[in-house]
Design an enzyme around this catalytic site. Structure first.
Site, mmCIF file in Angstrom:
data_model
loop_
_atom_site.group_PDB
_atom_site.id
_atom_site.type_symbol
_atom_site.label_atom_id
_atom_site.label_comp_id
_atom_site.label_asym_id
_atom_site.label_seq_id
_atom_site.Cartn_x
_atom_site.Cartn_y
_atom_site.Cartn_z
ATOM 1 N N ASP A 295 0.828 -1.206 0.000
ATOM 2 C CA ASP A 295 0.000 0.000 0.000
ATOM 3 C C ASP A 295 0.864 1.258 0.000
ATOM 4 O OD1 ASP A 295 0.986 -0.504 2.539
ATOM 5 O OD2 ASP A 295 -0.774 0.252 3.575
ATOM 6 N N HIS B 56 2.968 6.648 0.199
ATOM 7 C CA HIS B 56 4.222 7.418 0.048
ATOM 8 C C HIS B 56 4.498 7.846 -1.381
ATOM 9 C CE1 HIS B 56 5.496 4.398 3.419
ATOM 10 N NE2 HIS B 56 4.776 5.367 3.930
ATOM 11 N N TRP C 242 -4.484 -1.230 11.473
ATOM 12 C CA TRP C 242 -3.145 -0.650 11.438
ATOM 13 C C TRP C 242 -3.194 0.444 12.516
ATOM 14 C CZ3 TRP C 242 -3.938 -3.883 7.653
ATOM 15 C CH2 TRP C 242 -3.058 -4.106 6.585
ATOM 16 N N TYR D 21 -1.774 3.190 14.489
ATOM 17 C CA TYR D 21 -0.600 4.046 14.401
ATOM 18 C C TYR D 21 -0.771 5.306 15.233
ATOM 19 C CZ TYR D 21 1.052 1.532 10.177
ATOM 20 O OH TYR D 21 1.510 0.603 9.283
ATOM 21 N N ARG E 255 -0.175 8.921 15.888
ATOM 22 C CA ARG E 255 0.237 9.967 14.949
ATOM 23 C C ARG E 255 -0.326 11.326 15.382
ATOM 24 N NH1 ARG E 255 2.669 6.487 12.951
ATOM 25 N NH2 ARG E 255 3.129 5.983 10.769
ATOM 26 N N LYS F 129 -2.095 -4.331 13.931
ATOM 27 C CA LYS F 129 -0.731 -4.162 13.440
ATOM 28 C C LYS F 129 -0.107 -2.993 14.192
ATOM 29 C CE LYS F 129 1.853 -2.552 9.409
ATOM 30 N NZ LYS F 129 1.787 -1.670 8.225
ATOM 31 N N SER G 99 4.919 -4.751 12.500
ATOM 32 C CA SER G 99 5.181 -4.013 11.279
ATOM 33 C C SER G 99 6.669 -4.022 10.980
ATOM 34 C CB SER G 99 4.715 -2.581 11.504
ATOM 35 O OG SER G 99 4.945 -1.784 10.402
ATOM 36 N N GLY G 100 6.994 -4.121 9.691
ATOM 37 C CA GLY G 100 8.400 -4.126 9.325
ATOM 38 C C GLY G 100 8.996 -2.731 9.255
ATOM 39 N N GLY G 101 8.223 -1.795 8.768
ATOM 40 C CA GLY G 101 8.721 -0.436 8.617
ATOM 41 C C GLY G 101 9.696 -0.343 7.463
ATOM 42 N N GLY H 145 6.777 -5.439 4.322
ATOM 43 C CA GLY H 145 6.648 -5.023 2.934
ATOM 44 C C GLY H 145 7.976 -4.632 2.332
#
Lengths: 300, 300, 300, 300, 300
Positions: free
Chosen positions: B43, B48, B167, B169, B171, B203, B247-249, B275
Site C-alpha cells: 500500500d 508514500h 493498522w 498508528y 500519529r 498491526k 510491522s516491518g517499517g 513489505g
C-alpha cells in the site's frame, strides 16, 4: 423537601416495558438487589490507555474485572465493544453488561472534547446488554454535535427499550473558565441536562466546593454556603426522575471511599460506579472492599 | 504471567463463523500454516508515492509482489482496491487478499491525520478478500472522525463475517508532544484501543525505548525500566484477545530483521507484516530472506 | 523493461462487462480506432470562466466543440452536465460523451482545493455517457474528503459498468512546497494514486524537470538524472494497468504540441486529451492540426 | 453572430416534458406571453429583513405583491416557502409561483457566503410551483458545498420536471479581489457556470464596466474595450441555451429602469425579474410602470 | 392599517388539517380559550442550568410547573424531551404539551450559536404534543446550518400536521455589531424570517428602543422615531400570517409584567410565553398573577 419532589422509583416511572425489564435486572436481580446499583466500569484502557493497569498488572486482562464483577456480585460491568464481544460469552447470564458506546483517547487537547461513537445501540441489543453508556461533555464548544448525537442514541434507546446511562461530564475550555468541571455549578448543570435529554440514569462526579474557584461560576453558585452533601443532594434533585450514579474517579483510600459511599446515599444517589478504586486493588482486597461497600448499600 | 491472561487462539475466540473461516484460511491454510501470519503489504504507492519502488524498480509492478507472495508462500497480500481489482484474477485462490480500505498520501502535514476510506467492506466481500485493513491514527486531533469511521467498518465486518485488521498508528501533533509515535506509551495505547474497538488483528510497530523522549510520556511510562522485548510483551498483552502483527517499517539489514522476528515471537506476536523489507530486495534475495523468516516462525 | 510489466490492453483487463463495452467504444469504435484515445474536453467554462473562449469567440458555443469533435473524429467529448444535457441530442451516436462529474471555479484560493460533484454517475448512465471524469487534487490538505468522494464514485462506476477517468492533479499548498505540481515526483504520485484507487484511465500532465525546484521533492526525486520522456515513461508504468491520457494544458505552438504527442506515445501513453490547443484555433486550423495529431497516433 | 450560436427557444430545447409544460406556462400562458418573462420576486424580507418594506409600507404584506403580480399580469411571483404556503391559495391558478428554495440573512459577514436550503424541490412540487429558484454564490470560498447542493437540486428538478432558475451571484472575498461582483468578468463567469451546471434559467445582474476596478480581473477582462450592452450580449451568449433573466436590484428611476429593460432585450435577455423597483412604488405607480415595461417587452 | 393586512385567524389559514386540530386545541380548548395563548415554558434547566430554580426551589421539580400550568389554566407547557417523557403521564389530557426539540447550554461562547436537535418531530407525535418549538438564532454566523435544520423540521411538521413554533432569537457576534439582539431591527428581522420559513407561531422578545445603540443598525432603523408599542406593532405585521408570542424573559415586577401584557395585545400579539416570571414565584403568587394576566387577555 419539596412536596413536588419524589425520588425516582422504577415502579413509578413511565418508561417502555423493555427499559423496565432491563432496569429491573440491574436494580433488583443483580448486585445489591435492593434497588441500588454497584457498577464496575472498565473503559479506562480506551480513555486513558493501559497506564491505569500498572498498579495492578492483572487488571490489564478483562477477565480480571469480569471475575471481580462476578465474585463480588456487582449489578453490571460497563465496557466498550471489544471487551464485550471478546469476553462476555463465559459470563453470559452471570453478570449484566452495560455497553459503553462512545469514547476517545486523552492524547489530544481536551479544550473542545467530543466523544465519538464506538458502537451502536443495535450492537448493545445484539450483545444482550442491559443498558448503554454515553459520555456527554457538558459545555464543550462542540456541544451541538454532542447533543445531537446523544439525541439520536436516546431515540434508538426508546425504540429498543434499552436503558440509557449518561456519563455527564462538564469539560472543555468554557467550563474551566466558570469554576471548573467539578464545581457545584458544573455538576448540577450536568445532572440536569442529562435529565432533560431523557437519560434513565446519569453518572456524575461528587461536586467539590472551592470558594475561591467558585467565584467564577454564575450566580448564585458564586456565593453559596452549602456543604458537599447538601450540594450533592441538590444535584440529585436536579436530576429529577433520572437515577443518579456516583463516579469513583481515581483511586482513593478505603476510608475516603467508604465516606463517599455514605455521603452519596445520604444525598439520594441510587448507585455507585467504581472502577479504578476496585480493580486497581488485588482480588482479595477488591472483594473485601466490595463487601464493605455493599454493607453500606444494604443498610441505607 | 497473570492467571487472567491467555494468548488468543482461534479455536477459543467467540467470533462470527464467517470470521472464523476466513481467519482459519489466513492462519492455517496459507503462509506458515501453524497459526502464525506472514503478510506482504503493498500500500506504499498510495501512502508514500512510487518513491519506495526505486530501490528495486521491479517492485513498482504489483505482479512482482503477487509473485513474491505466491512463491514465498505468504499468508496474504494486503493492498488497495485498484491493485486488487486489476491483478487478483491471476492469483485467485493462490494467495489470500487483505483489502486495505483506507489510505491517504503523505504530501500534506501529518499534524492531524485522518485516513479516508478508499473502499468498503462490501468491496472486500465482492473481491473475495479474507480480511480488511483499516488505519487508525491513535491520538490524532481528528480521532473523533476516525473512531466513528472505524466503528462503522467494524460493524460491517461483524455483519459480513469479515476479519478486521487495524493498522494502529499513533500519529499527530499531540502524541509527538508526549514522547513520540514509537514510544512504549504510544504503542501500548495503540494496541489497547484496537482491542477495545473490536479488532480481530492489530498491526503495531515495535516500541522503541528512549529514556530522554519518554520523560514526556504520562506516568508510569516516563520512568519505566524495561527492555524492548518486555515492553512489547506488555503491548501484546494490552491487545488481549486481538492477534498482534509486527510491522516491518522501512528496510533494515537482514540481521536486524531476523532479530526483530525472533523478538516479536518471544514477546507473543502472532505474525509479521513485512513489505519494503521484502520487496525492496530482488526476487531471489527476497525469497531467501522469506525462507529464513519462515524458519524462525516454524520454530517458535 | 521489467518482466513484471505489460502495458494495459483492454482485452487483458479484468473489468466488468459494462466497462468493457464502453471502453471498446472509446478505444476501437471512435477516434483513431486503434486502441488510442483522442479526447476533446470543454470543461474550462466552469473551471476558468469564459475567458478561455476569447481567443476564438466561436468556441464559447458548445456546438463549436461538438462539431469539431464530430468532424475531426475524436474518441469523445468531455464536459459538464449542462453542456451534455443541452446539446447532446443532435450528436447522439456520432460522438461518445464523457461526463465530467466534479468541478469548481478558480476564483478562490487554490491552497486546499476540493472539486465538488456537479453530477452523478447515474446522470452519466441516464445521458448515455461512455465514461465519467473525476478530478482528484492529489496532496490537497482536503485529500480526505476528496479520496472518500472518489471512492464512492468508483464504487458506483463498478456497479454501473461505467469507466472512470481520473483527472489526477497535484495541487495545493503542500505540493507547492515539495517541488510543485508538475514535477516528476508530483506527477508520478498522481498516476499511482489513481491506479491504486481503481481508475480505468488517468489524465496527467507531462512532468517538467526543474533541477532547482526538484530539490524540494523527497528522495530520490530530488536528485534524479532523467530526461522528460524517461520520466514520463516511469509515470506511465506507475499507473500500471490504468490507461494514461496526456493533458494538453494551455495553448502552445503546433510544433510543440506535435512533439508532445510523439513523446507521449513514446513513453507509453494511451491517449491525449487536448482542449484549448484545439478549440482555441479556428475550425479549419483545428481540423488540420487534429489530422496531424491523428497521423502520429496511427503511426505509433 | 457566430454560426454556432442560436438564442434558446423552448420548442428547440431537449428537456423533460414536465419542464416543457411548466416553462410553457411561464413563457406563453402568463405575463407578456410572447416567450418573454416578467417576474416579481419577494424574497427580500428574508435576505435583507423588513427594511426594504419601509419605502412603501403596504409592501410588507405579501398580499400586496400577489395583487401586483395578478393585476399587472406578471409571468410569476418568486418567494420563500412561508409566503407561498400562507398566501397562495387565494391566487391559485391566477399567478404562477416560483419557489425560492434557499436563502439567508445578510447579518453576518458575506466573505464566504453559502445560501442554505429553506425548502425542497418536493415542496415546490407539492405547492404547485412552476419553477424553483436557487442562489449560487459564484466564487465563494465555500463553493464546494454550494455546487454540490445545487447539483442535488438540479438532479431533483430533472426527476420532477421542475424548471431550475439559478440566481447566479458572484460573491465573497475572492471575487472582491478580482474586480468585484458586478464586473463583466464576474457576471460572465456567473452566467456560464449556471449553464454548465444545468440551469434552465439564470438570473444575473447587468454587468458594470469600471476600467479601474477591472484591472484586477484576469485577462482579457482587465483590458477589454466594450460597452455595457456588448458586455451583456456576451454574457447572454455565455449562458448558451439557458434563458437569461436580468435582475432589477435596488430601486432606480423610471427612466433608468426602462433603459435597462431596453438594453437587456437588445442584448438577448429572455426576461426581467424586478422586485423592489416595482413593489417599493404605490400600487398605481407600480402598475403603470409595469405597463411601460410590458410595452417594451411586447415590442422586442 | 394597510388594506393588505389582516391579523391571522385560525379559521382563515390555509394549513394541513392536523395543524388545524392541534392549533384549535391550543387556541380555543385550553388556556384563555378565546384565540389567545398563554404558554408556560420550562426549558431553562437545559439552556441556563438549574440556577434559575434557586429563587423558588420548588420550581426545580417539573411537577411544580405542571401543577401551575394545570391549576392556572395555561394553553400549554413547553419543555424538552426528558421533562415530557418523565412527567407527562399524570397530566395527559389536562395540559397540552409543546415539545421543544432543540437546545443547548449557555456555557460556551455565544458568538456563533447553533441550537442542536434534542428530539425529533416524530418524538413530538409519539408523545402526543400539540406543537414543536425550535430555536432559530437569527444572524448567527452558523445560520446556514440553522436554516437547513429548521427547513427539515418544518418539512416534517407539514407532513405530520404538527404546528411549528419558532423561538426566533437574534444572536451572535454579527447582530451585536448592528445594534444588538433586542433592537427593533433585530426583532423585526426575526419575526419576518420565521414567517418566510413557514412557522405557524413565532416567539420574539419585545423590542427595546435605544437611540444610541440603534445607530449601528441599517437604515431606516438607525433613525426611526417610534415608541415601543408601535415598533412591536410593526414586528407583528412583519410576521404576517404567523401568530406572534411575546417572550417574558427574566423576572420583572408584577406591574411591569402586566404593562408588557397590555402592550403586547395592543400591538397585535396572539399570546404570551411566560416562564421565569411565573414559576419563580411561589404557587399562590404565581396563580394570582396568572389570573391577572388572563383577565387582561380576556378583555382584549
Amino acid at each position: 423537601m419539596s412536596e413536588f419532589y419524589m425520588p425516582p422509583r422504577l415502579a413509578d416511572l413511565d418508561i417502555p416495558v423493555g427499559k423496565r425489564i432491563r432496569l429491573h435486572r440491574l436494580l433488583y436481580e443483580h448486585g445489591p438487589g435492593n434497588g441500588r446499583l454497584l457498577i464496575l466500569p472498565i473503559d479506562q484502557g480506551l480513555e486513558h490507555g493501559p497506564l491505569n493497569f500498572f498498579p495492578n498488572p492483572d487488571s490489564k486482562h478483562p477477565i480480571y474485572q469480569y471475575e471481580l464483577a462476578k465474585r463480588g456480585g456487582y449489578s453490571a460491568i460497563a465496557l466498550h465493544y471489544g471487551l464485550a464481544a471478546h469476553y462476555l460469552k463465559d459470563y453470559a447470564g452471570d453478570i449484566p453488561m452495560i455497553l459503553k458506546i462512545n469514547g476517545k483517547t486523552n492524547i489530544p487537547s481536551d479544550d473542545d472534547p467530543l466523544s465519538p461513537l464506538t458502537a451502536s445501540v443495535e450492537d448493545a441489543v445484539r450483545l444482550g446488554a442491559d443498558a448503554v453508556g454515553y459520555t456527554l461533555y457538558v459545555g464543550s464548544p462542540r456541544q451541538d454535535e454532542d447533543i445531537m448525537q446523544l439525541a439520536e442514541v436516546r431515540s434508538e434507546c426508546d425504540y429498543y427499550g434499552m436503558p440509557l446511562i449518561v456519563w455527564s461530564y462538564p469539560r472543555g475550555s468554557a467550563i474551566a473558565q466558570k469554576g471548573g468541571r467539578d464545581s457545584f455549578y458544573a455538576v448540577d448543570y450536568a445532572a440536569r441536562i442529562a435529565h432533560e435529554m431523557g437519560a434513565d440514569i446519569v453518572k456524575v462526579n461528587f461536586p467539590k466546593l472551592n470558594p475561591e474557584k467558585d467565584k467564577a461560576a454564575p450566580a448564585p453558585y458564586d456565593s453559596l454556603q452549602v456543604d458537599e452533601v447538601e450540594a450533592f443532594r441538590q444535584v440529585v434533585q436536579s436530576a429529577g426522575r433520572t437515577f443518579v450514579l456516583v463516579s469513583g474517579g481515581s483511586k482513593i483510600s478505603d476510608e475516603d471511599l467508604l465516606d463517599k459511599v455514605r455521603m452519596s446515599f445520604q444525598a439520594g444517589a441510587t448507585g455507585l460506579i467504581f472502577g479504578r478504586n476496585m480493580w486497581q486493588r488485588p482480588m482479595d482486597q477488591a472483594l473485601a472492599l466490595t463487601e464493605k461497600v455493599k454493607s453500606i448499600i444494604e443498610s441505607v
